[in-house]
Motif scaffolding. Structure first.
Motif, PDB file in Angstrom:
ATOM      1  N   GLU A 110       0.832  -1.211   0.000  1.00  0.00           N
ATOM      2  CA  GLU A 110       0.000   0.000   0.000  1.00  0.00           C
ATOM      3  C   GLU A 110       0.862   1.255   0.000  1.00  0.00           C
ATOM      4  O   GLU A 110       0.570   2.223  -0.695  1.00  0.00           O
ATOM      5  CB  GLU A 110      -0.915   0.009   1.233  1.00  0.00           C
ATOM      6  CG  GLU A 110      -2.081  -0.957   1.110  1.00  0.00           C
ATOM      7  CD  GLU A 110      -2.945  -0.972   2.373  1.00  0.00           C
ATOM      8  OE1 GLU A 110      -3.626  -1.985   2.571  1.00  0.00           O
ATOM      9  OE2 GLU A 110      -2.916   0.008   3.152  1.00  0.00           O
ATOM     10  N   GLN A 125       0.797   4.093  -2.873  1.00  0.00           N
ATOM     11  CA  GLN A 125       0.503   5.487  -2.523  1.00  0.00           C
ATOM     12  C   GLN A 125       1.664   6.403  -2.923  1.00  0.00           C
ATOM     13  O   GLN A 125       1.456   7.518  -3.393  1.00  0.00           O
ATOM     14  CB  GLN A 125       0.246   5.564  -1.011  1.00  0.00           C
ATOM     15  CG  GLN A 125      -0.447   6.832  -0.552  1.00  0.00           C
ATOM     16  CD  GLN A 125      -0.703   6.810   0.956  1.00  0.00           C
ATOM     17  OE1 GLN A 125      -1.159   5.785   1.500  1.00  0.00           O
ATOM     18  NE2 GLN A 125      -0.419   7.898   1.634  1.00  0.00           N
ATOM     19  N   THR A 126       2.907   5.909  -2.753  1.00  0.00           N
ATOM     20  CA  THR A 126       4.091   6.697  -3.128  1.00  0.00           C
ATOM     21  C   THR A 126       4.096   6.942  -4.641  1.00  0.00           C
ATOM     22  O   THR A 126       4.325   8.070  -5.092  1.00  0.00           O
ATOM     23  CB  THR A 126       5.378   5.949  -2.718  1.00  0.00           C
ATOM     24  OG1 THR A 126       5.367   5.785  -1.299  1.00  0.00           O
ATOM     25  CG2 THR A 126       6.628   6.706  -3.116  1.00  0.00           C
ATOM     26  N   ALA A 131       1.524   6.895  -6.644  1.00  0.00           N
ATOM     27  CA  ALA A 131       0.398   7.758  -7.011  1.00  0.00           C
ATOM     28  C   ALA A 131       0.691   9.224  -6.708  1.00  0.00           C
ATOM     29  O   ALA A 131       0.139  10.123  -7.341  1.00  0.00           O
ATOM     30  CB  ALA A 131      -0.857   7.307  -6.274  1.00  0.00           C
ATOM     31  N   CYS A 132       1.555   9.463  -5.727  1.00  0.00           N
ATOM     32  CA  CYS A 132       1.867  10.848  -5.326  1.00  0.00           C
ATOM     33  C   CYS A 132       3.266  11.234  -5.784  1.00  0.00           C
ATOM     34  O   CYS A 132       3.890  12.100  -5.167  1.00  0.00           O
ATOM     35  CB  CYS A 132       1.793  11.002  -3.813  1.00  0.00           C
ATOM     36  SG  CYS A 132       0.208  10.619  -3.109  1.00  0.00           S
ATOM     37  N   THR A 142       4.369  11.709   0.710  1.00  0.00           N
ATOM     38  CA  THR A 142       3.096  11.215   1.194  1.00  0.00           C
ATOM     39  C   THR A 142       3.409  10.258   2.347  1.00  0.00           C
ATOM     40  O   THR A 142       4.579   9.949   2.591  1.00  0.00           O
ATOM     41  CB  THR A 142       2.310  10.525   0.067  1.00  0.00           C
ATOM     42  OG1 THR A 142       1.031  10.127   0.562  1.00  0.00           O
ATOM     43  CG2 THR A 142       3.039   9.295  -0.471  1.00  0.00           C
ATOM     44  N   GLY A 201       1.652   7.910   6.062  1.00  0.00           N
ATOM     45  CA  GLY A 201       0.526   7.402   6.824  1.00  0.00           C
ATOM     46  C   GLY A 201       0.941   6.985   8.219  1.00  0.00           C
ATOM     47  O   GLY A 201       2.126   6.986   8.547  1.00  0.00           O
ATOM     48  N   PRO A 243      -3.660   5.925   5.587  1.00  0.00           N
ATOM     49  CA  PRO A 243      -3.073   6.978   4.751  1.00  0.00           C
ATOM     50  C   PRO A 243      -3.329   8.357   5.363  1.00  0.00           C
ATOM     51  O   PRO A 243      -4.417   8.627   5.861  1.00  0.00           O
ATOM     52  CB  PRO A 243      -3.824   6.844   3.422  1.00  0.00           C
ATOM     53  CG  PRO A 243      -4.440   5.500   3.446  1.00  0.00           C
ATOM     54  CD  PRO A 243      -4.669   5.144   4.883  1.00  0.00           C
ATOM     55  N   GLU A 269      -4.337  11.148   4.563  1.00  0.00           N
ATOM     56  CA  GLU A 269      -5.001  11.830   3.458  1.00  0.00           C
ATOM     57  C   GLU A 269      -5.072  13.332   3.640  1.00  0.00           C
ATOM     58  O   GLU A 269      -5.148  14.083   2.687  1.00  0.00           O
ATOM     59  CB  GLU A 269      -6.426  11.287   3.298  1.00  0.00           C
ATOM     60  CG  GLU A 269      -6.438   9.919   2.639  1.00  0.00           C
ATOM     61  CD  GLU A 269      -7.824   9.325   2.593  1.00  0.00           C
ATOM     62  OE1 GLU A 269      -8.780  10.104   2.640  1.00  0.00           O
ATOM     63  OE2 GLU A 269      -7.922   8.089   2.529  1.00  0.00           O
TER      64      GLU A 269
END
Ligand SMILES: [Zn+2]
Length: 344
Positions: free
Chosen positions: A181, A185-186, A188-189, A194, A196, A220, A222
């Motif tokens: 995950e 997420q890394t 995607a950003c 980013t 969590g 995350p 967010e």
């Protein structure tokens, strides 16, 4: 746990020719060393998990010179009706403070730029009649360590070591799903930081005399404000994390945090070549002063860890872990735990 200071520590700085340039009272954060000491003896079963004793920071006298010269310091914890336990720490723990003092001396023209200096640590008893004369006692809430019983071996058999786990550090098991995950997420950003909050459980193996951590999930961040260089956890992040913990309802706790280092982006702005990136100190096992500040403020317990996702242009995403190692935040190894996928 209350932290008391029966002695005041100071640094004496000497110039190249041995002249004493001045003595400055040491300002440092002693809590990570106290936290480390407490966990060390809780692991061995020599301190109760809800140990609420008192910890003192004491000088270790230099063998030849004797008092007031120190070769290190000791954190000693006494618990009501129990035996005192103690950890000793080296004089090198004062190096950062000595360097900062030297820089200040250069600015004040008490030390020449580039002049080689040496330092000694001295300690003097604090006046007993002035117990509250400024920062002599620090109380931390130190709630009980919430550790259930589990077998360490049952975790080790389904784990893969990442880096070199050190026996001095508590074993930390991270679910492979958490890393997947974090990687997603890394990506995607990409280009901004980013991260969590890491949640999970602490376990105690009474037979092995060990406490270990299991990172089961990440929440995350967010609502954290990410930039190219820094991720900050906002109050909204914490509200979301609290809500997620409640919703999961498994009695899990915060075990630390993870965040990405968009090294490829940092290098772009510095116009580093691929070759230069490979040996760049930011590319692996880099933990900034800001990162340490987040750790200290939000995850101060000695069992807490931080994971960094290193996003570089020359290799796949890699992970580094950091934690309290003998009172200092250091890179450390961990174990990756394969998910037990349920077969229908
Ligand atoms: Zn960072």
């Amino acid at each position: 746990m209350t932290l008391t200071f029966p002695y005041r520590f100071a640094i004496a700085l000497f110039g190249e020719d041995g002249t004493e340039l001045g003595t400055i009272a040491v300002k440092r954060d002693w809590e990570p060393a106290a936290e480390w000491t407490r966990l060390r003896f809780q692991r061995r079963g020599e301190l109760a998990l809800d140990a609420n004793g008192s910890a003192s920071v004491l000088p270790l006298w230099e063998e030849l010179l004797g008092e007031p010269y120190c070769c290190g310091y000791r954190v000693q914890i006494t618990q009501p009706g129990g035996q005192a336990v103690a950890s000793d720490f080296p004089i090198t723990d004062f190096r950062d403070f000595a360097n900062a003092t030297a820089s200040a001396f250069v600015e004040q023209k008490r030390l020449r730029e580039g002049e080689v200096y040496t330092y000694m640590v001295v300690a003097h008893p604090t006046a007993p009649e002035a117990p509250d004369a400024g920062g002599l006692q620090v109380t931390n809430a130190s709630p009980r360590i919430p550790a259930g019983d589990a077998s360490l071996d049952s975790f080790l058999v389904r784990a893969t070591p990442h880096g070199a786990p050190d026996v001095l550090d508590i074993p930390v098991f991270v679910s492979s799903q958490v890393l997947e995950e974090a990687a997603a997420q890394t990506r995607a950003c990409q280009g901004t930081e980013t991260g969590g909050v890491l949640i999970g459980s602490l376990w105690r193996d009474r037979t092995a005399g060990e406490i270990f951590a299991e990172v089961k999930a990440q929440i995350p961040a967010e609502h954290a404000a990410g930039t190219k260089v820094r991720l900050t956890f906002t109050p909204t992040t914490w509200t979301a994390a609290e809500a997620a913990l409640r919703l999961r309802g498994r009695g899990e706790i915060y075990l630390g945090y993870w965040h990405s280092h968009p090294v490829r982006e940092w290098c772009k702005t510095r116009t580093c070549t691929l070759e230069a990136q490979k040996v760049c100190r930011f590319a692996k096992d880099f933990f900034s002063a800001d990162d340490e500040a987040v750790m200290r403020a939000a995850f101060p317990r000695a069992y807490c860890v931080a994971i960094v996702a290193n996003d570089t242009a020359f290799t796949d995403l890699t992970f580094s872990m950091f934690g309290n190692h003998q009172g200092m935040i250091r890179p450390r190894g961990f174990y990756i735990l394969e998910e037990q996928r349920n077969v229908a």
